[in-house]
Design a protein around this motif. Structure first.
Motif, short mmCIF file in Angstrom:
data_model
loop_
_atom_site.label_atom_id
_atom_site.label_comp_id
_atom_site.label_asym_id
_atom_site.label_seq_id
_atom_site.Cartn_x
_atom_site.Cartn_y
_atom_site.Cartn_z
N ARG A 1 52.66 38.26 -31.60
CA ARG A 1 52.93 38.91 -30.69
C ARG A 1 53.08 40.43 -31.04
O ARG A 1 53.75 40.71 -31.96
N GLN B 1 49.16 31.33 -23.20
CA GLN B 1 49.93 31.36 -21.80
C GLN B 1 48.88 30.82 -20.89
O GLN B 1 49.08 29.91 -19.86
N HIS C 1 46.86 37.10 -23.23
CA HIS C 1 47.62 36.21 -23.72
C HIS C 1 47.25 34.98 -23.30
O HIS C 1 47.53 33.98 -22.64
N PRO D 1 59.60 41.35 -27.80
CA PRO D 1 60.50 40.29 -27.39
C PRO D 1 59.62 38.96 -26.69
O PRO D 1 58.72 39.35 -26.26
N SER D 2 60.43 37.98 -26.87
CA SER D 2 59.73 36.86 -26.25
C SER D 2 60.80 35.63 -26.32
O SER D 2 61.73 35.69 -27.28
N THR D 3 60.82 34.97 -25.28
CA THR D 3 61.85 33.79 -25.25
C THR D 3 60.69 32.59 -25.14
O THR D 3 60.71 31.61 -26.31
N ARG D 4 59.73 32.47 -24.32
CA ARG D 4 59.08 31.07 -24.15
C ARG D 4 57.87 30.95 -25.27
O ARG D 4 57.69 30.02 -25.72
N THR D 5 57.30 32.06 -25.63
CA THR D 5 56.13 31.73 -26.40
C THR D 5 56.59 31.58 -27.88
O THR D 5 56.02 30.41 -28.48
N PRO E 1 54.50 33.42 -15.03
CA PRO E 1 54.80 33.00 -16.67
C PRO E 1 56.06 33.27 -17.10
O PRO E 1 56.62 32.98 -18.07
N LEU E 2 57.16 33.99 -16.36
CA LEU E 2 58.46 34.26 -16.58
C LEU E 2 58.52 35.31 -17.76
O LEU E 2 57.53 35.29 -18.71
N PRO E 3 59.56 36.21 -17.93
CA PRO E 3 60.57 36.18 -17.40
C PRO E 3 60.56 36.83 -15.88
O PRO E 3 59.31 37.59 -15.68
N1 CP Z 1 55.49 33.97 -20.72
C1 CP Z 1 55.74 34.56 -21.84
O1 CP Z 1 55.22 34.93 -22.35
O2 CP Z 1 57.21 34.58 -22.02
P1 CP Z 1 58.03 35.22 -23.17
O3 CP Z 1 57.69 36.69 -23.01
O4 CP Z 1 59.44 34.95 -22.91
O5 CP Z 1 57.28 34.67 -24.47
#
Ligand code: CP
Length: 303
Positions: A101, A132, A129, A48-52, A261-263
């Motif tokens: 990823r 990031q 990462h 899972p990922s939102t930002r990357t 780095p979130l979440p």
């Molecule tokens: N910072 C980061 O890698 O966020 P995601 O897991 O949402 O991609």
């Protein structure tokens, strides 16, 4: 450099060049709207990922490229037993740049070993990462105007946090002091500390955030990575070890910057969000210019 696999492949000059390029992408975006016209970016997200994923995809669109890919490997032929290497060989015929990823440490290097198109590591298990880290460096430089001469504290899950592993290495290229704040069971793995020892970088390990707080220019907060624990009881034991709130931040410098780095789960209290010190949402947004810079560089469109 063709692939982006490890932050260890980058010198201080390389990283400063990426920061400069990202600044140009942010401040002069109109110049780059057709830079990757006709190119296809493949995003292969086995985790899972939102930002990357979405910032890479947005960056691709901002440069005029198209995007194909998946965010759920169960809908691909991986679920029928297709290997990672075969998947990459197939995607090599479909896309000009791949962003991947994967939960397995070392998978990015394995994928790159068969990829004839540039492959970018979007996070490989607990390993690294690198993009990031470039976002983090850009964010620190943008807000504090420098990377040398800073005291940076990492707090939370330093054992499994790949962003910490990559960023501490990158910072060791600068004149820097590092503070690692965590429960005993989530300390920085010895192999990363050994690298810092070899470079004679000042660092301190502690579980006492309050003691360290007044010295810090940057507080880099991380989530305890529930998904990496083999025994859920071990996670239950350390979850919520650090919950950063306004009272704790008040003990720090006025110029302190808080990154994550979130979440987040519960380690950053929501009451922090409006403080001038809190730049973690800006940090996530900085993913766009930094990843535009990286796509433009690996594509060969810009040096
Ligand atoms: N910072 C980061 O890698 O966020 P995601 O897991 O949402 O991609």
């Amino acid at each position: 450099m063709k692939h982006i696999i490890s932050i260890r492949d980058y010198s201080k000059d390389d990283l400063m060049r990426i920061i400069d390029r990202a600044r140009s992408m942010e401040t002069e975006r109109h110049r780059y709207g057709k830079l990757l016209d006709g190119k296809i970016i493949g995003t292969l997200f086995f985790e899972p990922s939102t930002r990357t994923r979405l910032s890479f995809e947005a960056a691709a669109h901002r440069l005029g490229a198209s995007v194909i890919g998946f965010a759920d490997p169960t809908i691909t032929s991986v679920s029928k037993g297709e290997t990672l290497k075969d998947t990459i060989k197939i995607l090599n015929g479909y896309a000009d740049i791949l962003v991947m990823r994967h939960p397995q440490a070392g998978s990015a290097a394995e994928a790159a070993s068969v990829s004839v198109v540039p492959l970018i590591n979007g996070g490989d298990g607990t390993n690294e990462h690198p993009t990031q880290t470039m976002v983090d460096l850009y964010t620190i430089h943008k807000n504090l105007g420098k990377l040398d001469g800073l005291s940076i504290g990492f707090v939370g899950d330093l054992k499994f946090g790949r962003t910490v592993h990559s960023l501490s290495f990158a910072l060791s290229l600068f004149n820097i002091k590092l503070y690692f704040i965590s429960p005993d069971s989530l300390r920085m793995p010895g192999k990363y500390l050994k690298e810092l020892d070899e470079k004679k970088i000042f660092y301190e390990q502690t579980d006492d955030l309050e003691k360290i707080m007044p010295q810090l220019d940057v507080l880099y907060v991380t989530r305890v990575q529930k998904e990496r624990f083999l025994d859920p009881k071990d996670y239950e034991h350390v979850k919520g070890s650090y919950v950063i709130n306004k009272a704790m931040i008040a003990k720090g410098k006025k110029t302190l910057k808080i990154l994550h780095p979130l979440p987040r789960v519960d380690e950053l209290h929501h009451e922090l969000d409006d403080l001038p010190q809190s730049i973690y949402f800006q940090q996530a947004h900085n993913g766009i210019p930094v990843r535009m810079a990286l796509l433009s560089m690996v594509s060969g469109a810009l040096k």
